[in-house]
Scaffold this active site. Structure first.
Site, PDB file in Angstrom:
ATOM      1  N   ASP A 264      22.378  -5.906  -6.783  1.00 29.19           N
ATOM      2  CA  ASP A 264      22.694  -6.542  -8.065  1.00 29.19           C
ATOM      3  C   ASP A 264      23.776  -7.606  -7.926  1.00 29.19           C
ATOM      4  OD1 ASP A 264      20.787  -5.132  -9.390  1.00 29.19           O
ATOM      5  OD2 ASP A 264      22.164  -3.731 -10.370  1.00 29.19           O
ATOM      6  N   GLY A 265      24.728  -7.397  -7.010  1.00 27.07           N
ATOM      7  CA  GLY A 265      25.772  -8.401  -6.820  1.00 27.07           C
ATOM      8  C   GLY A 265      25.200  -9.724  -6.340  1.00 27.07           C
TER       9      GLY A 265
ATOM     10  N   ARG B  82      25.123 -13.422  -8.377  1.00 29.96           N
ATOM     11  CA  ARG B  82      25.538 -14.702  -7.794  1.00 29.96           C
ATOM     12  C   ARG B  82      24.416 -15.730  -7.908  1.00 29.96           C
ATOM     13  NH1 ARG B  82      28.139 -11.147  -4.204  1.00 29.96           N
ATOM     14  NH2 ARG B  82      26.378 -11.138  -2.759  1.00 29.96           N
TER      15      ARG B  82
ATOM     16  N   ASN C 213      26.194  -9.526 -17.322  1.00 30.87           N
ATOM     17  CA  ASN C 213      26.403  -8.093 -17.503  1.00 30.87           C
ATOM     18  C   ASN C 213      27.553  -7.792 -18.453  1.00 30.87           C
ATOM     19  OD1 ASN C 213      24.301  -7.050 -16.040  1.00 30.87           O
ATOM     20  ND2 ASN C 213      25.512  -6.521 -14.234  1.00 30.87           N
TER      21      ASN C 213
ATOM     22  N   ASP D 258      42.952   1.574 -19.554  1.00 32.74           N
ATOM     23  CA  ASP D 258      42.797   0.880 -18.274  1.00 32.74           C
ATOM     24  C   ASP D 258      42.111  -0.466 -18.464  1.00 32.74           C
ATOM     25  OD1 ASP D 258      43.975   2.968 -16.950  1.00 32.74           O
ATOM     26  OD2 ASP D 258      42.120   3.769 -16.108  1.00 32.74           O
TER      27      ASP D 258
ATOM     28  N   THR E 193      23.652  -0.926 -18.346  1.00 31.25           N
ATOM     29  CA  THR E 193      23.314  -0.014 -17.249  1.00 31.25           C
ATOM     30  C   THR E 193      24.184  -0.258 -16.016  1.00 31.25           C
ATOM     31  OG1 THR E 193      21.568  -1.557 -16.572  1.00 31.25           O
ATOM     32  CG2 THR E 193      20.927   0.315 -17.955  1.00 31.25           C
TER      33      THR E 193
ATOM     34  N   SER F 128      28.990   3.172 -16.255  1.00 25.03           N
ATOM     35  CA  SER F 128      29.929   3.968 -15.465  1.00 25.03           C
ATOM     36  C   SER F 128      31.176   4.326 -16.260  1.00 25.03           C
ATOM     37  CB  SER F 128      30.332   3.201 -14.200  1.00 25.03           C
ATOM     38  OG  SER F 128      29.217   2.941 -13.383  1.00 25.03           O
TER      39      SER F 128
END
Length: 306
Positions: free
Chosen positions: A79-80, A84, A153, A183, A194, A199
């Site tokens: 996904d990274g 990009r 995202n 945080d 997703t 997370s």
């Protein structure tokens, strides 16, 4: 006169499987007379071994708009890598097709074991394109805009020091909703629900739902639940002027330090990202497949043969 077709290939070349896949893709596209662009000389050398006599592979550096004029951007990686690639494709409306060479790869349309069929579908133009919502992000300090960016995202506002707490005020449509120490705060699209937002405890939103998601991360407050708001809403994350500074990160790629008192405004993006889809079927099936969810009842999964 033959039609000239060109594809931008974006790869994550650190794995043997990805390097082999890149060579296979280059060979298949060359056989079909489709020219290939890459963004890195090392990738060109990887897919043009000695004796290569296919169509020339052109190197176009990222700052020279390598996706401009191409038919699609083909991504080999996780996904990274796809995010990009989306940076390159989005300004020109070029669709992005991801082949997952990593782990979950939720944004990818195909897994590595379907690479050959995936490339055949590209050659034969047997695919469709869907648009995914983005967000536009503006940072202001004392009413003056200091930067603008975007995300597919999520845009995350997080504390910049591990030892400190981020004091944030959440506003929706110009009205305060809640303030707390945390945080961070994530502002996500349905596509991003997703990813990092999931997370952090946010809900999964089907990609055709027109909404934005706000997810506090480790908030010290009674009311710190995720919020789902209209795509027409304006979300603002204000940082306490007397509190700690923070950092804004979009899609894990674009980051900027935020001073105390900064305000981060998030709205539905003006320019979507176009993703290639090869397979028909509901998002539910994709969700079950990608997360390997148990869809049998407890009794079905634990019945033993008699």
């Amino acid at each position: 006169m033959n039609e000239k077709r060109e594809v931008l290939l974006v790869v994550h070349p650190d794995r043997d499987a990805t390097r082999d896949a890149a060579r296979a893709v280059a060979a298949r596209l060359a056989d079909a007379g489709i020219r290939l662009r890459v963004t890195d000389e090392d990738v060109r050398e990887l897919i043009e071994p000695a004796g290569y006599d296919g169509p020339a592979c052109t190197v176009v550096a990222p700052h020279f708009d390598p996706a401009d004029g191409t038919e699609l951007v083909l991504v080999l990686g996780g996904d990274g890598t796809l995010l990009r690639a989306a940076e390159l494709a989005r300004p020109h409306g070029v669709p992005v097709l991801g082949v997952n060479m990593g782990r979950v790869g939720f944004l990818a349309e195909a897994d590595s074991d379907a690479l050959a069929d995936t490339v055949d579908r590209v050659v034969e133009r047997r695919y469709r394109v869907e648009e995914r919502m983005t967000v536009d992000v503006t940072v202001t300090v004392d009413g003056v805009a200091i930067m603008s960016t975007w995300a597919l995202n999520e845009a995350s506002v997080e504390k910049s020091s591990r030892e400190r707490v981020l004091d944030a005020l959440i506003e929706v449509d110009g009205r305060p909703v809640s303030s707390f120490g945390c945080d961070g705060v994530l502002c996500a699209t349905p596509t991003g629900s997703t990813a990092y937002a999931f997370s952090a405890g946010g809900p999964i939103i089907w990609p055709d739902v027109e909404a934005l998601l706000v997810v506090p991360s480790n908030a010290h407050a009674m009311f710190s639940r995720p919020l789902v708001v209209s795509r027409r809403s304006t979300i603002t994350v204000g940082i306490d002027p007397d509190g700690s500074p923070a950092v804004l990160t979009c899609d894990g790629l674009r980051s900027v330090q935020l001073p105390s008192g900064a305000r981060v405004q998030v709205v539905c993006g003006r320019v979507p990202v176009r993703l290639v889809r090869l397979w028909d079927g509901p998002f539910t099936d994709r969700l079950v497949h990608k997360f390997e969810l148990p869809v049998k009842s407890w009794r079905e999964r634990h019945t033993t043969a008699t």
